[in-house]
Design a protein around this motif. Structure first.
Motif, PDB file in Angstrom:
ATOM      1  N   ASP A   1       0.852  -1.191   0.000  1.00  0.00           N
ATOM      2  CA  ASP A   1       0.000   0.000   0.000  1.00  0.00           C
ATOM      3  C   ASP A   1       0.885   1.237   0.000  1.00  0.00           C
ATOM      4  OD1 ASP A   1      -1.807   2.016   0.352  1.00  0.00           O
ATOM      5  OD2 ASP A   1      -2.634   1.275   2.244  1.00  0.00           O
ATOM      6  N   ILE A   2       0.937   1.911  -1.128  1.00  0.00           N
ATOM      7  CA  ILE A   2       1.851   3.039  -1.291  1.00  0.00           C
ATOM      8  C   ILE A   2       1.424   4.260  -0.494  1.00  0.00           C
ATOM      9  CG2 ILE A   2       0.805   4.193  -3.291  1.00  0.00           C
ATOM     10  CD1 ILE A   2       3.619   4.226  -4.542  1.00  0.00           C
ATOM     11  N   GLU A   3       0.137   4.332  -0.125  1.00  0.00           N
ATOM     12  CA  GLU A   3      -0.379   5.487   0.605  1.00  0.00           C
ATOM     13  C   GLU A   3      -0.652   5.180   2.081  1.00  0.00           C
ATOM     14  OE1 GLU A   3      -0.309   8.318  -0.574  1.00  0.00           O
ATOM     15  OE2 GLU A   3      -0.512   8.207  -2.756  1.00  0.00           O
ATOM     16  N   HIS A   4      -0.173   4.046   2.570  1.00  0.00           N
ATOM     17  CA  HIS A   4      -0.419   3.695   3.976  1.00  0.00           C
ATOM     18  C   HIS A   4       0.167   4.759   4.901  1.00  0.00           C
ATOM     19  CE1 HIS A   4      -0.812   1.164   7.581  1.00  0.00           C
ATOM     20  NE2 HIS A   4       0.360   1.686   7.931  1.00  0.00           N
ATOM     21  N   ARG A   5      -0.570   5.099   5.977  1.00  0.00           N
ATOM     22  CA  ARG A   5      -0.117   6.096   6.942  1.00  0.00           C
ATOM     23  C   ARG A   5       0.157   5.450   8.299  1.00  0.00           C
ATOM     24  NH1 ARG A   5      -0.169  11.262   5.672  1.00  0.00           N
ATOM     25  NH2 ARG A   5      -1.135  11.783   3.674  1.00  0.00           N
ATOM     26  N   SER A   6       1.253   5.841   8.922  1.00  0.00           N
ATOM     27  CA  SER A   6       1.557   5.372  10.272  1.00  0.00           C
ATOM     28  C   SER A   6       0.731   6.185  11.272  1.00  0.00           C
ATOM     29  CB  SER A   6       3.051   5.548  10.569  1.00  0.00           C
ATOM     30  OG  SER A   6       3.350   6.923  10.720  1.00  0.00           O
ATOM     31  N   HIS A   7       0.902   5.878  12.539  1.00  0.00           N
ATOM     32  CA  HIS A   7       0.115   6.563  13.558  1.00  0.00           C
ATOM     33  C   HIS A   7       0.394   8.065  13.604  1.00  0.00           C
ATOM     34  CE1 HIS A   7      -0.993   2.628  14.583  1.00  0.00           C
ATOM     35  NE2 HIS A   7      -0.079   2.350  15.503  1.00  0.00           N
ATOM     36  N   ASN A   8       1.621   8.487  13.256  1.00  0.00           N
ATOM     37  CA  ASN A   8       1.922   9.923  13.307  1.00  0.00           C
ATOM     38  C   ASN A   8       1.758  10.599  11.942  1.00  0.00           C
ATOM     39  OD1 ASN A   8       4.177   9.175  11.833  1.00  0.00           O
ATOM     40  ND2 ASN A   8       5.611  10.400  13.035  1.00  0.00           N
ATOM     41  N   GLY A   9       1.185   9.870  10.985  1.00  0.00           N
ATOM     42  CA  GLY A   9       0.906  10.469   9.678  1.00  0.00           C
ATOM     43  C   GLY A   9       1.980  10.291   8.638  1.00  0.00           C
ATOM     44  N   SER A  10       3.026   9.524   8.957  1.00  0.00           N
ATOM     45  CA  SER A  10       4.090   9.290   7.979  1.00  0.00           C
ATOM     46  C   SER A  10       3.608   8.350   6.873  1.00  0.00           C
ATOM     47  CB  SER A  10       5.322   8.671   8.647  1.00  0.00           C
ATOM     48  OG  SER A  10       5.962   9.585   9.496  1.00  0.00           O
ATOM     49  N   THR A  11       4.061   8.607   5.664  1.00  0.00           N
ATOM     50  CA  THR A  11       3.816   7.723   4.520  1.00  0.00           C
ATOM     51  C   THR A  11       5.164   7.366   3.919  1.00  0.00           C
ATOM     52  OG1 THR A  11       3.702   9.533   2.926  1.00  0.00           O
ATOM     53  CG2 THR A  11       1.629   8.893   4.019  1.00  0.00           C
ATOM     54  N   ALA A  12       5.142   6.486   2.950  1.00  0.00           N
ATOM     55  CA  ALA A  12       6.394   6.145   2.270  1.00  0.00           C
ATOM     56  C   ALA A  12       6.997   7.386   1.617  1.00  0.00           C
ATOM     57  CB  ALA A  12       6.139   5.061   1.225  1.00  0.00           C
ATOM     58  N   LEU A  13       6.142   8.213   0.986  1.00  0.00           N
ATOM     59  CA  LEU A  13       6.653   9.394   0.293  1.00  0.00           C
ATOM     60  C   LEU A  13       7.193  10.425   1.276  1.00  0.00           C
ATOM     61  CD1 LEU A  13       7.264  10.807  -2.287  1.00  0.00           C
ATOM     62  CD2 LEU A  13       4.877  11.549  -2.451  1.00  0.00           C
ATOM     63  N   SER A  14       6.487  10.665   2.377  1.00  0.00           N
ATOM     64  CA  SER A  14       6.996  11.651   3.342  1.00  0.00           C
ATOM     65  C   SER A  14       8.313  11.170   3.947  1.00  0.00           C
ATOM     66  CB  SER A  14       5.966  11.904   4.450  1.00  0.00           C
ATOM     67  OG  SER A  14       5.886  10.818   5.353  1.00  0.00           O
ATOM     68  N   SER A  15       8.433   9.874   4.205  1.00  0.00           N
ATOM     69  CA  SER A  15       9.671   9.338   4.780  1.00  0.00           C
ATOM     70  C   SER A  15      10.829   9.445   3.791  1.00  0.00           C
ATOM     71  CB  SER A  15       9.470   7.883   5.199  1.00  0.00           C
ATOM     72  OG  SER A  15       8.523   7.789   6.235  1.00  0.00           O
ATOM     73  N   ALA A  16      10.554   9.197   2.524  1.00  0.00           N
ATOM     74  CA  ALA A  16      11.598   9.324   1.499  1.00  0.00           C
ATOM     75  C   ALA A  16      12.045  10.776   1.364  1.00  0.00           C
ATOM     76  CB  ALA A  16      11.075   8.805   0.165  1.00  0.00           C
ATOM     77  N   ILE A  17      11.089  11.702   1.442  1.00  0.00           N
ATOM     78  CA  ILE A  17      11.419  13.130   1.354  1.00  0.00           C
ATOM     79  C   ILE A  17      12.314  13.535   2.515  1.00  0.00           C
ATOM     80  CG2 ILE A  17      10.460  15.463   1.510  1.00  0.00           C
ATOM     81  CD1 ILE A  17       7.946  14.306   0.057  1.00  0.00           C
ATOM     82  N   ILE A  18      11.919  13.117   3.704  1.00  0.00           N
ATOM     83  CA  ILE A  18      12.642  13.540   4.894  1.00  0.00           C
ATOM     84  C   ILE A  18      14.020  12.901   4.977  1.00  0.00           C
ATOM     85  CG2 ILE A  18      12.535  13.454   7.418  1.00  0.00           C
ATOM     86  CD1 ILE A  18       9.402  13.689   6.888  1.00  0.00           C
ATOM     87  N   SER A  19      14.185  11.720   4.411  1.00  0.00           N
ATOM     88  CA  SER A  19      15.509  11.091   4.385  1.00  0.00           C
ATOM     89  C   SER A  19      16.331  11.562   3.184  1.00  0.00           C
ATOM     90  CB  SER A  19      15.371   9.567   4.352  1.00  0.00           C
ATOM     91  OG  SER A  19      14.769   9.136   3.147  1.00  0.00           O
ATOM     92  N   ASN A  20      15.778  12.538   2.452  1.00  0.00           N
ATOM     93  CA  ASN A  20      16.475  13.098   1.273  1.00  0.00           C
ATOM     94  C   ASN A  20      16.804  12.027   0.234  1.00  0.00           C
ATOM     95  OD1 ASN A  20      16.713  15.984   1.707  1.00  0.00           O
ATOM     96  ND2 ASN A  20      18.033  15.484   3.431  1.00  0.00           N
ATOM     97  N   SER A  21      15.909  11.052   0.102  1.00  0.00           N
ATOM     98  CA  SER A  21      16.115   9.956  -0.853  1.00  0.00           C
ATOM     99  C   SER A  21      15.428  10.297  -2.175  1.00  0.00           C
ATOM    100  CB  SER A  21      15.556   8.646  -0.279  1.00  0.00           C
ATOM    101  OG  SER A  21      16.170   8.348   0.946  1.00  0.00           O
TER     102      SER A  21
END
Length: 536
Positions: free
Chosen positions: A353-373
């Protein structure tokens, strides 16, 4: 005071040490003084185990006529054998069924194997370990012992089996401060500990931190730790509203595993005859639950470290691609946050699920952005991830990228349809967030590149927030009532860029202040000089 051993006892110990079975049998046939059974010096079995004399070990167990050492259980003596050989452990376990006996210091055989760096022994012992995080009197655990030995493989094995990397010794040391006390710390192990998010500012009982130890003993490592802290600042993304600091945690949290509940049914009160079956069923469920926990831990660890082979193996064994940890993070979120494009691609191909959200609202895309990937961001966008959505803290994706000074990701998101005029929860625009980050980051080239990309996308460089502050106001400290901790030289550098792109220095906010007045208030002398030069 311990009474010295008589000559017969010394001869028995010598036979056990040298592997002289025939002589040992002859000596034992003469009989043994019963008082020797209370002497800690008389430990024939332990002596044979420590020296790898397996024939004698088997004979002594078979005859069962010699005392066991009260201070050091046989399983620990077997672990103390100098070679990485499990024969002694196997013989002892076959006779005692216990690998977790402790000595007078609460040390276990697992700790001993870890301290010696013995990989085969540790792998054998951990199969039957019920408490991998047990500690001795000094607060040392098997994982901390493996760190002291600098065995990367043993550290990995322990982590995969639930070892807690954040344990603290009685002296207040964590794994990193222990490692850095070595004269030549293993760089790969340092990287491993950094991945476990150890606190580099934790003080031991002597007031020393990982940073202070490395600064005095390992200058090169000190630079690595500083760079890691700088990167963590960006990953934690300290985006601040003018009066209400909001810290957005982006990187998926530690792999705290959430076990899937086993099927349970409510049943009537059972008779005594049924309780044996219940206990058997409960034991089976406990075993299944423990196995599932280990598999899930390995699943998320493999996603983080990029181990595609293990991921595929666990998937074949039955784990579903969207398993979540206790924070609601999937393997795809972990892989994206670690920049593992190959793993992310594998998971997406298996319908994650590419749009799955964690409890704090993180998604795969937000995590990739924040890790500068950038490569993972590009992959997710190509796989139809929504570029205009929000991440943790309800910050738009493009805002997260701007606040991290990642011009490339800002461009990717904008090209995919993310609106450039978006506002964050505090009603700040992309420019404002770039300026807020100037108090925390130091790579001004990245800030300039990001500003230029945003300007190229057409956003008004003099657009104000709800307080009437332009980006230049924010850069000069309009959001700070007290001291502004930013580096004046970097603020001046970025101010020059804004002014070149058309920022106006004479605009006043709703309090009636200009950017120049804020520069004066916060004693930004270089910044004030840059503004004066443009005014003239």
């Amino acid at each position: 005071m311990t009474t010295p051993l008589p000559e017969q006892a010394k001869s028995i110990i010598k036979c056990c040490r040298n592997g002289q079975l025939a002589q040992l049998k002859e000596l034992l046939s003469e009989g043994i003084d019963f008082q020797l059974f209370d002497s800690p010096l008389f430990a024939p079995l332990n002596t044979a185990l420590k020296h790898g004399r397996w024939q004698i070990v088997r004979y002594l167990f078979k005859e069962n006529n010699l005392p066991l050492n009260k201070k050091t259980p046989p399983i620990i003596a077997a672990a103390q054998y100098s070679k990485d050989n499990t024969t002694g452990l196997e013989i002892v376990f076959a006779h005692t069924g216990n690998t977790e006996a402790v000595d007078t210091q609460d040390r276990t055989a697992l700790m001993t194997a870890a301290l010696l760096g013995h990989e085969k022994k540790l792998t054998y012992l951990i199969k039957n370990a019920t408490n991998v995080n047990a500690t001795d009197h000094s607060g040392m655990s098997a994982f901390l012992d493996a760190v002291v030995n600098q065995s990367l493989k043993n550290c990995d094995t322990l982590l995969k089996n639930g070892a807690d990397p954040h344990q603290i010794t009685a002296q207040g040391d964590n794994a990193m401060t222990l490692l850095l006390q070595n004269s030549t710390p293993n760089p790969r192990l340092i990287k491993k500990l950094l991945q476990q998010q150890l606190d580099l500012n934790h003080k031991n009982n002597h007031g020393h931190t990982s940073l202070s130890i490395s600064q005095s003993k390992h200058p090169k490592i000190y630079k690595v730790l500083q760079a890691h802290i700088e990167a963590e600042k960006q990953m934690e993304l300290p985006i601040f509203a003018p009066s209400n600091p909001i810290e957005v945690a982006i990187q998926p949290e530690k792999n705290t595993i959430k076990q899937r509940p086993l099927n349970e049914e409510k049943t009537p009160t059972k008779s005594y005859s049924e309780t044996a079956d219940d206990r058997s069923s409960n034991q089976l469920q406990d075993t299944q639950s423990k196995q599932l926990s280990v598999e899930l831990s390995s699943w998320f660890q493999a996603a983080t470290s990029g181990n595609l082979g293990l991921l595929n193996k666990l998937k074949i064994q039955g784990l579903t691609v969207d398993e979540v940890d206790s924070k609601g993070c999937t393997a795809l979120i972990h892989a994206a946050g670690s920049g593992n494009r190959a793993v992310a691609s594998f998971l997406i191909q298996n319908q994650a699920d590419i749009e799955h959200r964690s409890h704090n609202g993180s998604t795969a895309l937000s995590s990739a952005i924040i890790s500068n990937s950038k490569s993972v961001v590009d992959l997710l966008i190509k796989k139809q991830a929504n570029p205009a959505a929000i991440g943790p803290g309800k910050y738009p994706y493009i805002t997260l990228a701007a606040a991290q000074w990642n011009a490339g990701i800002v461009s990717i998101l904008a090209d995919a349809g993310a609106p450039v005029n978006t506002l964050d929860p505090s009603q700040l625009n992309l420019y404002h967030n770039v300026m807020l980050a100037a108090e925390y980051y130091s790579n001004i080239i990245k800030a300039k590149d990001t500003v230029r990309v945003i300007h190229h996308l057409g956003l008004d460089i003099n657009q104000t927030d709800k307080e009437g502050n332009t980006p230049l106001h924010i850069l000069c400290g309009a959001h700070k009532e007290k001291a502004y901790n930013a580096d004046d030289s970097q603020i001046a550098n970025l101010t020059h860029e804004l002014l070149k792109l058309g920022a106006l220095s004479n605009l006043t906010n709703k309090k009636g202040f200009t950017a120049l007045q804020y520069a004066k208030k916060h004693h930004l002398l270089n910044t004030k000089g840059v503004i004066y030069s443009f005014m003239s």
